[in-house]
Scaffold this motif. Structure first.
Motif, mmCIF file in Angstrom:
data_model
loop_
_atom_site.group_PDB
_atom_site.id
_atom_site.type_symbol
_atom_site.label_atom_id
_atom_site.label_comp_id
_atom_site.label_asym_id
_atom_site.label_seq_id
_atom_site.Cartn_x
_atom_site.Cartn_y
_atom_site.Cartn_z
ATOM 1 N N ASP A 155 28.364 18.489 43.553
ATOM 2 C CA ASP A 155 28.746 19.641 43.324
ATOM 3 C C ASP A 155 27.661 20.327 42.998
ATOM 4 O O ASP A 155 26.433 20.171 42.813
ATOM 5 N N GLU A 156 27.756 21.639 42.413
ATOM 6 C CA GLU A 156 26.920 22.853 41.936
ATOM 7 C C GLU A 156 26.197 22.290 40.757
ATOM 8 O O GLU A 156 24.736 22.825 40.649
ATOM 9 N N ASP A 157 26.725 21.553 39.846
ATOM 10 C CA ASP A 157 26.074 20.948 38.818
ATOM 11 C C ASP A 157 25.136 19.595 39.084
ATOM 12 O O ASP A 157 24.373 18.805 38.271
ATOM 13 N N GLY A 158 25.389 19.221 40.279
ATOM 14 C CA GLY A 158 24.719 17.760 40.759
ATOM 15 C C GLY A 158 25.332 16.621 40.382
ATOM 16 O O GLY A 158 24.876 15.561 40.725
ATOM 17 N N TRP A 159 26.641 16.699 39.907
ATOM 18 C CA TRP A 159 27.413 15.667 39.706
ATOM 19 C C TRP A 159 28.207 15.286 41.144
ATOM 20 O O TRP A 159 28.369 16.023 41.781
ATOM 21 N N VAL A 160 28.435 13.758 41.115
ATOM 22 C CA VAL A 160 28.680 13.101 42.667
ATOM 23 C C VAL A 160 30.198 13.363 42.729
ATOM 24 O O VAL A 160 31.089 12.910 41.931
ATOM 25 N N ILE A 161 30.460 14.058 43.953
ATOM 26 C CA ILE A 161 32.079 14.241 44.246
ATOM 27 C C ILE A 161 32.139 13.496 45.430
ATOM 28 O O ILE A 161 33.417 13.124 46.060
ATOM 29 N N ALA A 162 31.291 12.757 46.153
ATOM 30 C CA ALA A 162 31.682 11.675 47.137
ATOM 31 C C ALA A 162 30.251 11.221 47.675
ATOM 32 O O ALA A 162 29.249 11.631 47.270
ATOM 33 N N ILE A 163 30.211 9.897 48.173
ATOM 34 C CA ILE A 163 29.317 9.251 48.648
ATOM 35 C C ILE A 163 29.229 9.193 50.143
ATOM 36 O O ILE A 163 30.088 9.049 50.787
ATOM 37 N N PRO A 164 27.925 9.868 50.591
ATOM 38 C CA PRO A 164 27.951 10.288 51.988
ATOM 39 C C PRO A 164 28.120 8.883 52.800
ATOM 40 O O PRO A 164 27.699 7.625 52.587
ATOM 41 N N ARG A 165 28.534 8.890 54.124
ATOM 42 C CA ARG A 165 28.819 8.104 54.900
ATOM 43 C C ARG A 165 27.651 7.238 55.219
ATOM 44 O O ARG A 165 27.776 6.016 55.437
ATOM 45 N N THR A 166 26.579 7.853 55.246
ATOM 46 C CA THR A 166 25.216 7.210 55.513
ATOM 47 C C THR A 166 24.682 6.538 54.636
ATOM 48 O O THR A 166 23.799 5.632 54.749
ATOM 49 N N ALA A 167 25.082 6.718 53.317
ATOM 50 C CA ALA A 167 24.486 5.969 52.368
ATOM 51 C C ALA A 167 25.194 4.707 51.751
ATOM 52 O O ALA A 167 26.499 4.891 51.918
ATOM 53 N N ARG A 168 24.570 3.593 51.344
ATOM 54 C CA ARG A 168 25.113 2.422 50.949
ATOM 55 C C ARG A 168 25.567 2.527 49.277
ATOM 56 O O ARG A 168 26.535 2.203 48.971
ATOM 57 N N ARG A 169 24.856 3.373 48.594
ATOM 58 C CA ARG A 169 24.859 3.618 47.224
ATOM 59 C C ARG A 169 24.178 4.715 46.686
ATOM 60 O O ARG A 169 23.047 5.083 47.278
#
Length: 565
Positions: free
Chosen positions: A85-99
């Motif tokens: 999000d705009e503050d840099g907090w995680v709202i989803a894990i990209p499909r291409t990333a494992r973690r």
């Protein structure tokens, strides 16, 4: 004459020197405060400054890990993929990333004992976090965890592979009550700042190489880590208000007029009325190590169709920024100090900045930048050019002779085996330290005094005293101290790196600081401003006057004692 005797003689001469520089504004420390300013170190996961109770504020930036590898997606890529999000907090894990992962408490030295013990983590969101690396005895609750940490055993790695994450905080158990009460700053950090007159926030603001142009790009309190965009202005003001130190701000060189106006208004309204805000445009606009110098040069070429007018343009834009600040402080100009930073070592270049002839020639209404500032800021660095190619044979000779002397002393004591090796390791620099300190003082070992303490006090700084007097301004320091650092091409010379590190932490260095500060105080009442407060030594230098928050060094002691009221 031994080095200690030389120091005593020079100290006597300095205390009998000319009277301090008279200035239009009062730059002397307030009653009861140290004649000392500090540059604060960059907020980063590896920082040993430990300024915040919640160490997530200085966590490393997010890394996304692609299949079969470490990394592959930096924070920008994660944002572009819709993960943050705009503050840099995680709202989803990209499909291409494992973690995704971040680090806290990164590679802290074993001596940084205040960080040892139990840490408590709490967070919001659906992510299930893992704590590994130097984290031990991890225990989990609902959106919470505790772990044990011992400095000197690596870093704490935080990872997760699904869910969302917001408002993660990581707090030492002894500071839980403070954190619950809304306190921000580590009490050990606040203790180090006690009585300091000025805090310069250049590195906390990530001023060098900044790309910030607009007010909505500024650092926000809600940012997941303040290593991301710098420490928010509201937090800078809170630290100034809490410590009573006057804040020194360095504005981004690309900042538009609205940014500058909003920044100044926030400072005016949020800073204690008994404190002044110090305003400087960028940092070292002349320094080609930073992108602000190229920006100034390209802007000057576009405007005046000629090369090497970069410092003129930088000073002109700085003066325009000060005009905006003046409008904000209309009727209360005593609450702001306008600073122009000079290239201290290039004597004469300051006149291009102060007079800006190309700008003045454009229009009869254009006024020289000198009319827009209260103070000229210089550095107080000394290096004796010990890093230079010319002096390498001299320095290497010191190291050989010094080791030979340590070996002879060990043999004279009939030491053998491990005891002999330990003695030599502890004393291999003894003779070299004395010789280096004498060279740093006055260049008398080599016969070349350039960039020594005496050269700085007798030639360079008096030049700038005269310039400040001629333009009716105060002379202040924005950075100062040892500039003894190994050249990049010599980073592989472990003995040289170790020697320069030892020199920067030595008793001899503390004595040099006392001489330098005494000399500075005969030239101007302004505080000596050290660069920087706390930081680990590395091949890139020993800039921290303390190596970590729990440290003590001769030059830190000299800073405090020599600037005492």
């Amino acid at each position: 004459m031994r080095f200690s005797s030389l120091i005593a003689v020079f100290f006597t001469v300095l205390t009998c020197a000319a009277s301090p520089l008279a200035a239009q504004i009062d730059v002397s420390p307030r009653e009861g405060r140290l004649a000392l300013g500090l540059n604060l170190s960059e907020v980063a996961g590896w920082s040993t400054e430990a300024p915040f109770i919640d160490v997530m504020h200085n966590a490393s930036r997010w890394v996304g890990h692609l299949p079969g590898q470490w990394g592959g997606m930096d924070e920008d890529a994660l944002r572009d993929a819709g993960a943050l999000d705009e503050d840099g907090w995680v709202i989803a894990i990209p499909r291409t990333a494992r973690r995704l992962s971040t680090f806290v408490l990164m590679d802290l030295p074993a001596e940084m004992t205040s960080t040892a013990g139990t840490w408590h983590a709490t967070w919001e969101g659906s992510a299930y976090l893992s704590f590994s690396g130097a984290a031990r005895n991890v225990r989990f609750g609902d959106n919470s965890a505790t772990f044990e940490f011992t400095p000197g055993q690596g870093s704490v790695l935080i990872e997760f592979n699904r869910g969302t994450l917001r408002n993660l905080s990581i707090v030492h158990e002894r500071n839980l009550a403070r954190h619950a009460a809304g306190e921000i700053f580590n009490p050990d950090f606040l203790a180090r700042l006690q009585g300091v007159e000025t805090l310069r926030f250049m590195d906390w603001m990530l001023t060098n190489n900044s790309t910030v142009e607009h007010w909505d790009q500024r650092a926000q309190i809600g940012d997941y880590s303040w290593s991301r965009r710098g420490v928010p202005l509201e937090i800078l003001l809170r630290l100034a208000n809490q410590t009573g130190a006057e804040p020194w701000f360095t504005l981004p060189h690309r900042a538009d007029d609205t940014y500058i106006r909003q920044f100044a208004q926030t400072v005016r309204d949020g800073l204690r009325p008994d404190l002044r805000g110090w305003f400087e445009f960028s940092n070292e606009i002349w320094n080609w190590s930073f992108t602000q110098a190229d920006w100034a040069e390209q802007s000057a070429r576009a405007r005046w169709n000629r090369e090497w007018a970069w410092v003129q343009y930088g000073a002109v834009r700085a003066a325009q920024a000060m005009g905006i600040i003046d409008a904000v402080y209309a009727g209360a100009t005593e609450r702001r100090v306008r600073v122009l930073g000079l290239f201290t070592a290039w004597l004469g270049l300051e006149h291009d900045m102060l007079t800006a002839p190309d700008y003045v020639a454009e229009d009869p209404a254009h006024r020289p930048p000198s009319e827009s500032f209260d103070a000229l800021a210089v550095t107080g660095y000394f290096s004796g050019d010990l890093h230079s190619e010319d002096k390498q044979p001299l320095v290497q000779g010191w190291l050989r002779d010094s080791r030979a002397a340590a070996e002879a002393d060990a043999d004279a004591q009939n030491l053998t085996g491990e005891a002999r090796d330990a003695f030599i390791a502890a004393h291999r620099f003894d003779t070299a330290l004395d010789l280096a300190a004498q060279e740093l003082l006055d260049g008398s070992v080599s016969g070349n005094a350039e960039n020594s303490v005496r050269d700085l006090l007798d030639r360079t700084l008096p030049h700038h005293v005269a310039v400040a007097q001629d333009y009716g301004m105060a002379l202040v320091m924005y950075e100062g101290g040892t500039h003894v650092v190994v050249r990049p091409q010599d980073h592989g010379d472990e003995e040289l790196v170790a020697f320069f590190t030892a020199l920067n932490q030595s008793a001899q260095m503390g004595a040099l600081y006392r001489t330098l500060i005494a000399g500075w105080r005969t030239l101007t009442p302004a505080p000596f401003v050290a660069f920087n407060d706390i930081g680990k030594p590395s091949v890139w230098g020993s800039w921290g006057h303390l190596r970590h928050i729990d440290d003590d060094t001769p030059r830190w002691t000299a800073l405090i004692e020599a600037t005492a009221p």
